[in-house]
Scaffold this motif. Structure first.
Motif: not given
Length: 412
Positions: A299, A318, A342, A347, A350, A404
């Motif tokens: 993550q 998570r 992703s 990004q 998550a 996320a």
């Protein structure tokens, strides 16, 4: 160029015929009338597939060359149609003189068939210094055609490659000549030119800037060179002979494809792809194995790969922002995939993913993801909201969910 609007009715829609369609269909029709194929559908499929292949080779698309589907019908009559169509397409593309295309033994010779190829390969070893091996290993890292090679096969290929120092204006390969080597660029600028067989006009097809490869088409299909490649600057090339290229590079790609075809056909996401498109994905996959509990991704890390679970399973964790503890949000079995959003959203990851037991995954790099999975992107985007809802239920925090982007609930 021509534009023609066809009206279905005074109030109906108009259709603009794209430039080049008329000449494309005329060339195809002439080829059909000249060659009278026994199976028109097979002939048409092979004709346009090879036409696209020739253009892709000139434009430097090695992936398109590698992933041309193998013949599905071994009947002599069908094979004959495919070979004739291949030659006709190359001729009509203006990249092989028509007189060559009509000589089936030289132009339409059967392409390399891994299923029928006998194990006659003799390993070739050209001595290299440690410094040469280091440079060559670094040079071939990004060659798509070499991605399916295992460590041993790659070592054999490197052993067989020969270093060539070239000067500006040197002609490396010449259009319409027979090919016996594949070339990888270490440094230097090289330009590929195509000469129209009718008009004699020469145009620049692609420029290679200190990287890339060329020459594979002639070795795969026993056809003449599709372009002339000239060194624009001094440079260094590495050449690979025909036998090693076919028995190591192409054979490895074939085995890799056969290995993954059945697995990918069972992945629900890839039902959006055609059989041909799934073959392309199979060619681009790399395999990794993880021991029990070993992390696959973390993550917060940047994402540049997507994963498919081939064997074993993966737990998705998570991390809470307040206490740093991890909560399991999903458990993925064979056929599941993760890491894709992703790549879509650009990004960070998550969630973290860990192997459960001995786990094997297939990995698709971001460059191949964007090139090959276009038809699946909308399916993946639709799952973003589902994942965010799942996080709200677990964390009770809309902020966490909104932050996320990585979907961890695979469609299995």
């Amino acid at each position: 160029p021509w534009n023609l609007q066809i009206m279905s009715s005074p109030t109906g829609p108009s259709f603009e015929v794209p430039d080049g369609l008329q000449s494309l269909l005329q060339d195809f029709t002439v080829s059909v009338l000249r060659r009278r194929p026994a199976n028109l559908v097979h002939f048409a499929a092979a004709y346009f597939r090879r036409l696209d292949l020739v253009n892709s080779a000139v434009e430097g698309d090695a992936a398109a060359v590698l992933t041309v589907p193998a013949r599905e019908d071994s009947g002599a009559e069908t094979d004959d149609d495919l070979d004739i169509a291949a030659a006709a397409a190359a001729a009509e593309a203006g990249k092989v003189p028509p007189w060559r295309a009509n000589r089936r033994p030289s132009v339409a010779a059967p392409s390399f068939d891994p299923e029928k190829s006998e194990a006659t390969y003799q390993r070739k070893i050209l001595p290299k210094s440690d410094e040469q091996r280091r440079r060559l290993t670094e040079t071939v890292k990004h060659i798509l055609l070499f991605r399916s090679l295992d460590r041993v096969s790659l070592s054999h290929v490197i052993d067989a490659m020969q270093e060539l120092s070239v000067k500006a204006r040197d002609v490396i390969i010449e259009q319409d000549q027979e090919g016996d080597n594949f070339y990888v660029i270490e440094r230097g600028i090289f330009e590929a030119y195509v000469t129209d067989s009718v008009s004699g006009e020469r145009r620049l097809g692609v420029t290679y800037n200190h990287s890339g490869s060329f020459g594979e088409l002639a070795l795969m299909y026993y056809c003449p060179r599709a372009a002339t490649v000239i060194a624009k600057t001094d440079g260094v090339l590495w050449s690979l002979d025909l036998d090693t290229f076919q028995q190591k590079v192409l054979m490895s790609a074939f085995k890799n494809r056969k290995k993954y075809e059945a697995f990918l056909a069972a992945v629900p996401l890839l039902s959006e792809l055609t059989h041909y498109e799934r073959q392309n994905v199979a060619d681009a996959l790399k395999e990794r194995e993880y021991d029990d509990g070993e992390p696959i991704l973390f993550q917060g890390d940047p994402g540049n790969e997507m994963f498919f679970v081939e064997e074993g399973s993966v737990k998705v964790m998570r991390r809470h922002s307040d206490n740093g503890l991890e909560t399991q949000v999903n458990h993925l079995e064979k056929g599941a995939y993760f890491g894709e959003l992703s790549l879509i959203t650009k990004q960070p990851r998550a969630a973290s993913c860990y192997s459960v037991g001995r786990t094997r995954v297939c990995v698709l790099h971001v460059s191949d993801f964007e090139r090959l999975l276009g038809p699946c992107l909308e399916v993946m985007r639709r799952n973003i909201d589902s994942y965010r809802s799942q996080l709200r239920e677990i964390f009770g925090d809309a902020t966490s969910a909104a932050a996320a982007p990585l979907r961890v609930e695979a469609s299995v």
